[in-house]
Design a protein around this motif. Structure first.
Motif, mmCIF file in Angstrom:
data_model
loop_
_atom_site.group_PDB
_atom_site.id
_atom_site.type_symbol
_atom_site.label_atom_id
_atom_site.label_comp_id
_atom_site.label_asym_id
_atom_site.label_seq_id
_atom_site.Cartn_x
_atom_site.Cartn_y
_atom_site.Cartn_z
ATOM 1 N N VAL A 91 2.829 28.658 -5.257
ATOM 2 C CA VAL A 91 1.392 28.434 -5.213
ATOM 3 C C VAL A 91 0.914 28.498 -3.768
ATOM 4 O O VAL A 91 1.649 28.158 -2.840
ATOM 5 C CB VAL A 91 0.974 27.086 -5.851
ATOM 6 N N GLU A 92 -0.302 28.959 -3.603
ATOM 7 C CA GLU A 92 -0.984 28.935 -2.317
ATOM 8 C C GLU A 92 -2.120 27.930 -2.485
ATOM 9 O O GLU A 92 -2.902 28.031 -3.425
ATOM 10 C CB GLU A 92 -1.530 30.317 -1.977
ATOM 11 N N VAL A 93 -2.192 26.955 -1.602
ATOM 12 C CA VAL A 93 -3.130 25.848 -1.744
ATOM 13 C C VAL A 93 -4.381 26.085 -0.906
ATOM 14 O O VAL A 93 -4.297 26.524 0.240
ATOM 15 C CB VAL A 93 -2.445 24.518 -1.326
ATOM 16 N N SER A 98 -11.163 18.225 4.620
ATOM 17 C CA SER A 98 -10.648 17.130 5.449
ATOM 18 C C SER A 98 -9.139 17.245 5.693
ATOM 19 O O SER A 98 -8.617 16.601 6.594
ATOM 20 C CB SER A 98 -10.963 15.777 4.799
ATOM 21 N N GLU A 99 -8.445 18.071 4.905
ATOM 22 C CA GLU A 99 -7.001 18.256 5.061
ATOM 23 C C GLU A 99 -6.650 19.649 5.577
ATOM 24 O O GLU A 99 -5.481 20.003 5.664
ATOM 25 C CB GLU A 99 -6.303 18.019 3.720
ATOM 26 N N LEU A 100 -7.646 20.430 5.925
ATOM 27 C CA LEU A 100 -7.438 21.810 6.347
ATOM 28 C C LEU A 100 -6.721 21.893 7.689
ATOM 29 O O LEU A 100 -7.070 21.204 8.634
ATOM 30 C CB LEU A 100 -8.786 22.534 6.442
ATOM 31 N N VAL A 101 -5.687 22.743 7.743
ATOM 32 C CA VAL A 101 -4.989 23.074 8.986
ATOM 33 C C VAL A 101 -5.116 24.580 9.126
ATOM 34 O O VAL A 101 -4.566 25.326 8.327
ATOM 35 C CB VAL A 101 -3.503 22.653 8.934
ATOM 36 N N ALA A 104 -3.747 28.934 13.209
ATOM 37 C CA ALA A 104 -3.087 30.216 13.484
ATOM 38 C C ALA A 104 -3.228 31.103 12.256
ATOM 39 O O ALA A 104 -3.433 30.610 11.145
ATOM 40 C CB ALA A 104 -1.614 29.985 13.802
ATOM 41 N N PRO A 105 -3.094 32.432 12.428
ATOM 42 C CA PRO A 105 -3.183 33.340 11.277
ATOM 43 C C PRO A 105 -1.895 33.300 10.447
ATOM 44 O O PRO A 105 -1.075 34.198 10.488
ATOM 45 C CB PRO A 105 -3.416 34.709 11.927
ATOM 46 N N MET A 106 -1.696 32.175 9.738
ATOM 47 C CA MET A 106 -0.505 31.981 8.907
ATOM 48 C C MET A 106 -0.928 31.669 7.484
ATOM 49 O O MET A 106 -1.999 31.108 7.263
ATOM 50 C CB MET A 106 0.339 30.824 9.439
ATOM 51 N N TYR A 107 -0.058 32.000 6.566
ATOM 52 C CA TYR A 107 -0.285 31.719 5.148
ATOM 53 C C TYR A 107 0.870 30.874 4.656
ATOM 54 O O TYR A 107 2.000 31.033 5.103
ATOM 55 C CB TYR A 107 -0.388 33.032 4.359
ATOM 56 N N HIS A 108 0.571 29.951 3.736
ATOM 57 C CA HIS A 108 1.571 29.012 3.256
ATOM 58 C C HIS A 108 1.738 29.149 1.754
ATOM 59 O O HIS A 108 0.747 29.094 1.015
ATOM 60 C CB HIS A 108 1.146 27.580 3.604
#
Length: 123
Positions: A91-93, A98-101, A104-108
């Motif tokens: 999953v990509e969240v 308020s929890e956004l990080v 950098a141009p990264m995907y989790h």
């Protein structure tokens, strides 16, 4: 570009190799310092850490490309398949603001345990 050149380039993008991780280099702190595996194929870099959760062990895959640009969905799916398996759910969240990080141009991606199935989907 001829067919042989396209095949060669296509193969090189599928050849993943492991590099030293932030954890092995004693680099970084917090969640970044927990990445224990780094895989690259020359086009993408994927850092991986394992997290114990209420759902079991989940892999957190942090990925970026060499150009620092957007990674299309199809490419993220291919990376997930090649590194974690075609039958694994990930999953990509999209978090609360308020929890956004977003430094950098990264995907989790969060790769769920082998036996876990999502209780929703497109059937």
């Amino acid at each position: 570009m001829n067919r042989a050149e396209r095949r060669r380039i296509g193969r090189s993008e599928n050849e993943w190799r492991q590099e030293l991780s932030p954890k092995e280099r004693n680099m970084g702190s917090g969640w970044f310092g927990e990445f224990s595996k780094v895989m690259t194929n020359g086009k993408y870099v994927v850092m991986i850490r394992t997290i114990k959760t209420d759902w079991g062990y989940v892999k957190h895959a942090c990925m970026r490309n060499a150009t620092g640009t957007d990674i299309p969905w199809r490419e993220k799916q291919r990376i997930k398949n090649e590194l974690f398996g075609v039958e694994r759910h990930a999953v990509e969240v999209f978090p609360r603001e308020s929890e956004l990080v977003d430094h950098a141009p990264m995907y989790h991606l969060w790769i769920l345990p082998d036996n876990m199935h999502l209780p929703f989907g497109i059937d």
